[in-house]
Write a protein that holds these residues in place. Sequence first.
Motif, PDB file in Angstrom:
ATOM      1  N   SER A   1       4.399   7.586   3.905  1.00 22.18           N
ATOM      2  CA  SER A   1       3.313   6.678   3.579  1.00 22.18           C
ATOM      3  C   SER A   1       3.351   5.451   4.494  1.00 22.18           C
ATOM      4  CB  SER A   1       3.399   6.260   2.113  1.00 22.18           C
ATOM      5  OG  SER A   1       2.283   5.495   1.759  1.00 22.18           O
ATOM      6  N   CYS A   2       4.540   4.895   4.701  1.00 27.08           N
ATOM      7  CA  CYS A   2       4.676   3.748   5.621  1.00 27.08           C
ATOM      8  C   CYS A   2       4.198   4.131   7.010  1.00 27.08           C
ATOM      9  CB  CYS A   2       6.128   3.280   5.693  1.00 27.08           C
ATOM     10  SG  CYS A   2       6.687   2.334   4.279  1.00 27.08           S
ATOM     11  N   PHE A   3       4.630   5.302   7.474  1.00 25.34           N
ATOM     12  CA  PHE A   3       4.234   5.764   8.801  1.00 25.34           C
ATOM     13  C   PHE A   3       2.712   5.872   8.903  1.00 25.34           C
ATOM     14  CE2 PHE A   3       3.094   9.333  11.581  1.00 25.34           C
ATOM     15  CZ  PHE A   3       3.549   8.830  12.792  1.00 25.34           C
TER      16      PHE A   3
ATOM     17  N   THR B   1       3.585  10.326  -2.829  1.00 21.41           N
ATOM     18  CA  THR B   1       3.711  10.457  -1.380  1.00 21.41           C
ATOM     19  C   THR B   1       5.075   9.907  -0.992  1.00 21.41           C
ATOM     20  OG1 THR B   1       1.342  10.038  -1.167  1.00 21.41           O
ATOM     21  CG2 THR B   1       2.656   9.815   0.821  1.00 21.41           C
ATOM     22  N   SER B   2       5.766  10.562  -0.089  1.00 27.65           N
ATOM     23  CA  SER B   2       7.053  10.048   0.394  1.00 27.65           C
ATOM     24  C   SER B   2       6.843   8.623   0.917  1.00 27.65           C
ATOM     25  CB  SER B   2       7.579  10.977   1.486  1.00 27.65           C
ATOM     26  OG  SER B   2       8.136  10.273   2.548  1.00 27.65           O
ATOM     27  N   PHE B   3       7.739   7.705   0.537  1.00 28.87           N
ATOM     28  CA  PHE B   3       7.584   6.312   0.950  1.00 28.87           C
ATOM     29  C   PHE B   3       7.624   6.188   2.473  1.00 28.87           C
ATOM     30  CE2 PHE B   3       9.086   1.944   1.739  1.00 28.87           C
ATOM     31  CZ  PHE B   3       8.061   1.252   1.123  1.00 28.87           C
TER      32      PHE B   3
ATOM     33  N   ILE C   1       0.842  -1.201   0.000  1.00 31.90           N
ATOM     34  CA  ILE C   1       0.000   0.000   0.000  1.00 31.90           C
ATOM     35  C   ILE C   1       0.873   1.245   0.000  1.00 31.90           C
ATOM     36  CG2 ILE C   1      -1.593   1.363   1.431  1.00 31.90           C
ATOM     37  CD1 ILE C   1      -2.817  -1.396   2.281  1.00 31.90           C
ATOM     38  N   SER C   2       1.902   1.246   0.833  1.00 30.11           N
ATOM     39  CA  SER C   2       2.813   2.394   0.893  1.00 30.11           C
ATOM     40  C   SER C   2       3.511   2.605  -0.442  1.00 30.11           C
ATOM     41  CB  SER C   2       3.856   2.187   1.994  1.00 30.11           C
ATOM     42  OG  SER C   2       3.233   2.125   3.241  1.00 30.11           O
ATOM     43  N   TRP C   3       3.948   1.528  -1.096  1.00 26.88           N
ATOM     44  CA  TRP C   3       4.621   1.647  -2.386  1.00 26.88           C
ATOM     45  C   TRP C   3       3.668   2.196  -3.455  1.00 26.88           C
ATOM     46  CZ3 TRP C   3       3.825  -0.350  -7.240  1.00 26.88           C
ATOM     47  CH2 TRP C   3       4.825  -0.067  -8.165  1.00 26.88           C
ATOM     48  N   ILE C   4       2.428   1.723  -3.473  1.00 28.63           N
ATOM     49  CA  ILE C   4       1.452   2.230  -4.451  1.00 28.63           C
ATOM     50  C   ILE C   4       1.224   3.722  -4.241  1.00 28.63           C
ATOM     51  CG2 ILE C   4      -0.970   2.135  -5.205  1.00 28.63           C
ATOM     52  CD1 ILE C   4      -0.858  -0.908  -4.561  1.00 28.63           C
ATOM     53  N   ARG C   5       1.095   4.138  -2.987  1.00 27.13           N
ATOM     54  CA  ARG C   5       0.917   5.569  -2.694  1.00 27.13           C
ATOM     55  C   ARG C   5       2.149   6.354  -3.154  1.00 27.13           C
ATOM     56  NH1 ARG C   5      -0.087   7.257   2.705  1.00 27.13           N
ATOM     57  NH2 ARG C   5      -1.218   8.970   1.779  1.00 27.13           N
ATOM     58  N   TYR C   6       3.327   5.807  -2.924  1.00 27.15           N
ATOM     59  CA  TYR C   6       4.576   6.447  -3.357  1.00 27.15           C
ATOM     60  C   TYR C   6       4.637   6.523  -4.881  1.00 27.15           C
ATOM     61  CZ  TYR C   6       9.512   6.591  -4.633  1.00 27.15           C
ATOM     62  OH  TYR C   6      10.704   6.902  -5.230  1.00 27.15           O
TER      63      TYR C   6
END
Length: 170
Positions: A149-151, A144-146, A134-139
């Motif tokens: 986004s992870c946070f 969005t900063s990876f 999910i974080s990678w897709i947002r990035y």
Amino acid sequence: MSELPGWRELGAIFHNDRSFVLRIVQPGLAGLMDGSVSTLAPIFATAFATHRSHTVFLIGAASAVGAGISMAFSEGLSDDGELTGRGNPVFRGIVTGLMTFVGGFLHTLPFLIGNVHTALTLAYLVVGVELLVISWIRYRYFKTSFGMSCFQVIVGGGLVFAAGILIGSS
């Protein structure tokens, strides 16, 4: 046989980045996020309350199916696509519903293992991978900063996970 609304426009969607993001990535990401996060509480509450993998699997599968259907209708009925340019609502609903199901079902699969402790360990790992995806897709698609986004994704998932543990342990 009539075509499902939206399928004929699929080819054009993949050739237009903005269209691809609006019609596939965004509804798919919303579904993946919802499925991955909203099913955590019922799955882990059941695991901690019952210590029975089979029961957890049934609750997880039912949660994933229910969430997928709910999100499909929610997305499909929320916007006809004309004003926003987000495309066919039926197609977006299908994308959202399928991704919601996938997000909820992936961390349910480990509970096919009979030992609930082994299943929980594997489920934790699957949830971690889901949150990274999910974080990678947002990035990748939303710039969005990876790290941020992870946070954000981990905090959201952590809150729901904690709720499941608290409820299941009481």
